[in-house]
Design a protein around this motif. Structure first.
Motif, short mmCIF file in Angstrom:
data_model
loop_
_atom_site.label_atom_id
_atom_site.label_comp_id
_atom_site.label_asym_id
_atom_site.label_seq_id
_atom_site.Cartn_x
_atom_site.Cartn_y
_atom_site.Cartn_z
N ASP A 6 0.25 2.41 7.98
CA ASP A 6 -0.49 2.23 6.73
C ASP A 6 -1.35 3.46 6.41
O ASP A 6 -1.40 3.93 5.26
CB ASP A 6 -1.37 0.97 6.83
CG ASP A 6 -2.19 0.73 5.59
OD1 ASP A 6 -1.57 0.41 4.55
OD2 ASP A 6 -3.41 0.86 5.67
N THR A 7 -2.00 3.99 7.41
CA THR A 7 -2.85 5.17 7.20
C THR A 7 -2.01 6.37 6.79
O THR A 7 -2.38 7.14 5.89
CB THR A 7 -3.64 5.48 8.47
OG1 THR A 7 -4.41 4.32 8.84
CG2 THR A 7 -4.58 6.65 8.27
N THR A 8 -0.85 6.53 7.44
CA THR A 8 0.00 7.66 7.13
C THR A 8 0.51 7.61 5.71
O THR A 8 0.47 8.59 4.96
CB THR A 8 1.18 7.72 8.12
OG1 THR A 8 0.67 7.81 9.44
CG2 THR A 8 2.08 8.92 7.83
N LEU A 9 1.05 6.44 5.29
CA LEU A 9 1.58 6.32 3.93
C LEU A 9 0.47 6.44 2.89
O LEU A 9 0.67 7.00 1.80
CB LEU A 9 2.31 4.99 3.76
CG LEU A 9 3.62 4.83 4.55
CD1 LEU A 9 4.20 3.44 4.34
CD2 LEU A 9 4.64 5.89 4.13
N ALA A 10 -0.72 5.92 3.22
CA ALA A 10 -1.82 5.96 2.25
C ALA A 10 -2.35 7.39 2.07
O ALA A 10 -2.85 7.74 0.99
CB ALA A 10 -2.94 5.03 2.69
N SER A 11 -2.26 8.21 3.11
CA SER A 11 -2.79 9.57 3.04
C SER A 11 -1.81 10.56 2.42
O SER A 11 -2.19 11.70 2.12
CB SER A 11 -3.21 10.04 4.43
OG SER A 11 -2.07 10.07 5.29
N LEU A 27 -4.27 -6.25 5.33
CA LEU A 27 -2.90 -6.08 5.83
C LEU A 27 -2.40 -7.47 6.28
O LEU A 27 -2.70 -7.93 7.38
CB LEU A 27 -2.86 -5.10 7.00
CG LEU A 27 -3.32 -3.66 6.69
CD1 LEU A 27 -3.13 -2.78 7.93
CD2 LEU A 27 -2.57 -3.09 5.51
N LEU A 28 -1.66 -8.10 5.38
CA LEU A 28 -1.21 -9.47 5.64
C LEU A 28 0.11 -9.47 6.42
O LEU A 28 0.91 -8.54 6.32
CB LEU A 28 -1.04 -10.22 4.32
CG LEU A 28 -2.29 -10.31 3.44
CD1 LEU A 28 -1.98 -11.08 2.16
CD2 LEU A 28 -3.44 -10.97 4.21
N VAL A 29 0.34 -10.55 7.15
CA VAL A 29 1.54 -10.70 8.00
C VAL A 29 2.25 -11.98 7.60
O VAL A 29 1.60 -13.03 7.41
CB VAL A 29 1.16 -10.74 9.49
CG1 VAL A 29 2.42 -10.90 10.34
CG2 VAL A 29 0.40 -9.48 9.89
N ARG A 31 2.13 -6.40 4.73
CA ARG A 31 1.70 -5.73 3.50
C ARG A 31 0.85 -4.51 3.85
O ARG A 31 -0.23 -4.64 4.48
CB ARG A 31 0.89 -6.68 2.62
CG ARG A 31 0.66 -6.12 1.20
CD ARG A 31 -0.08 -7.09 0.35
NE ARG A 31 -1.49 -7.17 0.73
CZ ARG A 31 -2.41 -7.84 0.03
NH1 ARG A 31 -2.06 -8.50 -1.06
NH2 ARG A 31 -3.66 -7.90 0.45
N ILE A 32 1.36 -3.32 3.46
CA ILE A 32 0.65 -2.07 3.67
C ILE A 32 0.49 -1.37 2.32
O ILE A 32 0.87 -1.93 1.28
CB ILE A 32 1.39 -1.17 4.69
CG1 ILE A 32 2.79 -0.83 4.17
CG2 ILE A 32 1.46 -1.83 6.06
CD1 ILE A 32 3.53 0.13 5.07
N VAL A 54 6.58 -4.35 3.82
CA VAL A 54 7.54 -3.64 4.67
C VAL A 54 8.07 -4.61 5.72
O VAL A 54 7.30 -5.33 6.37
CB VAL A 54 6.88 -2.42 5.34
CG1 VAL A 54 7.89 -1.72 6.25
CG2 VAL A 54 6.35 -1.47 4.30
N ALA A 55 9.40 -4.63 5.88
CA ALA A 55 10.04 -5.50 6.88
C ALA A 55 10.16 -4.75 8.19
O ALA A 55 10.72 -3.66 8.24
CB ALA A 55 11.40 -5.95 6.40
#
Length: 465
Positions: A56-61, A116-118, A143-144, A153-154
């Protein structure tokens, strides 16, 4: 509903052993799930949560275009996936799989940020078949954020969240339960073998035999029981020998003065002087002699007689002819009986006692009938007398028991039916009574055709009461 326990010791012990093994397996499985599997799932959820937060951090940055391109290479969707339906009738395997999955998802959600939901999904094989023939698998939707927008994301379920090893553990537990049942069966059979020998020996003692001594080299408890049974058999043998010797001595000692008394009466009262007194005295002496003979017959009952093949129909026909000569006509219905081994003198005494009872107490409708019932030879001696109450039938087979209608017949001692019962049991048979259709009584004797009578091995016997 009342719980019915197994009747045999073998089935009870096996059931108890299987129940104990099953209880131990359940307890072991509970300990495994709580103290081993749950911590393992917790550790896996922490590692997986770190991986999700890093993703999540990588995609958000990343710049928006690069973030969307990177997300496109993953299996994503913009809307939330449907919740997995609850299983209505889960199997044992499904229960463990569901339990591990729920524990993993719950722990993972705790270690992720609230945004971040599961969500778990098992509909992949139904809606979107796996490509290239790959097996369908359960997936986690998380959810990310990518390019400032939330996406789902699956991700494949980790092996720690699956029921890996549980199936093997259950199969192993079932195998251990079967092994315990088999072991218990073999052990109980080993223990039951001397018990079966003891039961057979007890039946032989009940039938008048003297069985060989039981072995006393087994387990201590069984050896003690066998030793006590051997001591009991020896004591019975000595008691029976003493009783037989005593009865023989009493009979001899009483018959000697009876003979002298008969001679004295004949000499003191010449014929013609007092015939009524002489006849009455001789009748009393005959009754005493009959009673003594019944005592001796009961003490012997044919144990020392050697069994030999014979024709039961011929023996019964001979007795019918003898009674006819005395003025008592019996109807003889002869059935098909094979030649089989029995003690002819003892069986003749058996039939004579039953026929004499029919003459004394029935008087009319005298009948003998023979037939074969499977492996049993059957003989009925019937009459048309007033009959006897049902509660008296078994009692009359006990020594010295006489029916109410026997008061007018003072020549016996109540041993006639007891002698018949002993002879029938000596041959492995039985004596029963039943009401005759149309009135009267039937005495039914059953003798096995294929069973050697007790004592046929030539071993000496002592009579039994």
């Amino acid at each position: 509903m009342r719980l019915r326990l197994p009747r045999s010791l073998l089935s009870r012990n096996i059931a108890l052993l299987v129940a104990l093994v099953a209880l131990s397996q359940i307890c072991s499985l509970a300990v495994l799930l709580h103290f081993v599997q749950r911590p393992r799932i917790e550790r896996a959820s922490i590692i997986f949560a770190d991986y999700v937060k890093l993703l999540d951090t990588t995609l958000a940055s990343m710049p928006p275009d690069e973030g969307r391109a990177a997300a496109a290479r993953l299996e994503t969707r913009n809307t939330a996936p449907p919740q997995a339906p609850a299983e209505t009738h889960p199997s044992l395997i499904d229960f463990f799989r569901t339990w591990q999955r729920d524990v993993f998802v719950e722990a993972l959600q705790r270690h992720l940020p609230p945004d971040l939901l599961v969500r778990w999904d098992a509909s992949h094989d139904e809606a979107e078949p796996a490509a290239d023939g790959e097996a369908a698998q359960e997936r986690l939707w998380i959810r990310i954020h990518a390019a400032g927008e939330p996406i789902w994301v699956a991700l494949p379920m980790t092996a720690d969240a699956r029921a890996s090893g549980i199936t093997t553990a259950l199969i192993l537990s079932a195998a251990l339960a079967l092994l315990a049942a088999l072991t218990g069966y073999l052990l109980q059979r080993h223990l039951n073998r001397p018990l079966r020998k003891l039961a057979r020996a007890a039946r032989r003692v009940s039938a008048g035999e003297t069985p060989p001594p039981l072995p006393t080299n087994g387990p201590t408890e069984i050896a003690q029981v066998s030793l006590a049974f051997n001591q009991m058999t020896d004591a019975l043998k000595q008691a029976e020998a003493t009783r037989a010797l005593m009865l023989a001595g009493v009979s001899h000692d009483i018959r000697t003065p009876l003979t002298k008394l008969r001679l004295a009466i004949a000499m003191a009262l010449p014929r013609g002087s007092n015939d009524a007194l002489v006849a009455s005295s001789e009748s009393y002496l005959d009754q005493i002699d009959t009673i003594l003979q019944q005592f001796m017959d009961y003490a012997g009952s044919g144990e020392r007689e050697t069994p030999q093949p014979g024709d039961l129909n011929a023996l019964a026909g001979q007795l019918v002819a003898d009674f006819a000569g005395l003025g008592h006509e019996f109807d003889f219905e002869e059935g098909q009986l094979p030649v089989f081994a029995f003690r002819p003198i003892a069986v003749m005494r058996l039939l004579m006692n039953l026929m004499q009872n029919a003459v004394n107490y029935g008087r009319t409708g005298l009948t003998i009938r023979t037939w074969r019932d499977g492996d049993t030879a059957c003989v009925i001696v019937a009459d048309r007398g007033n009959g006897i109450r049902a509660e008296e039938l078994e009692r009359l087979k006990s020594p010295f028991s006489r029916g109410a209608n026997a008061r007018t017949h003072s020549g016996g001692s109540g041993l006639g039916l007891a002698i018949v019962e002993r002879i029938a049991r000596l041959h492995g048979g039985s004596l029963t009574f039943r009401d005759r259709e149309g009135g009267g009584l039937e005495a039914v004797v059953r003798l096995p055709l294929n069973r050697p009578p007790a004592g046929q091995n030539g071993a000496p016997h002592t009579p039994r009461a």
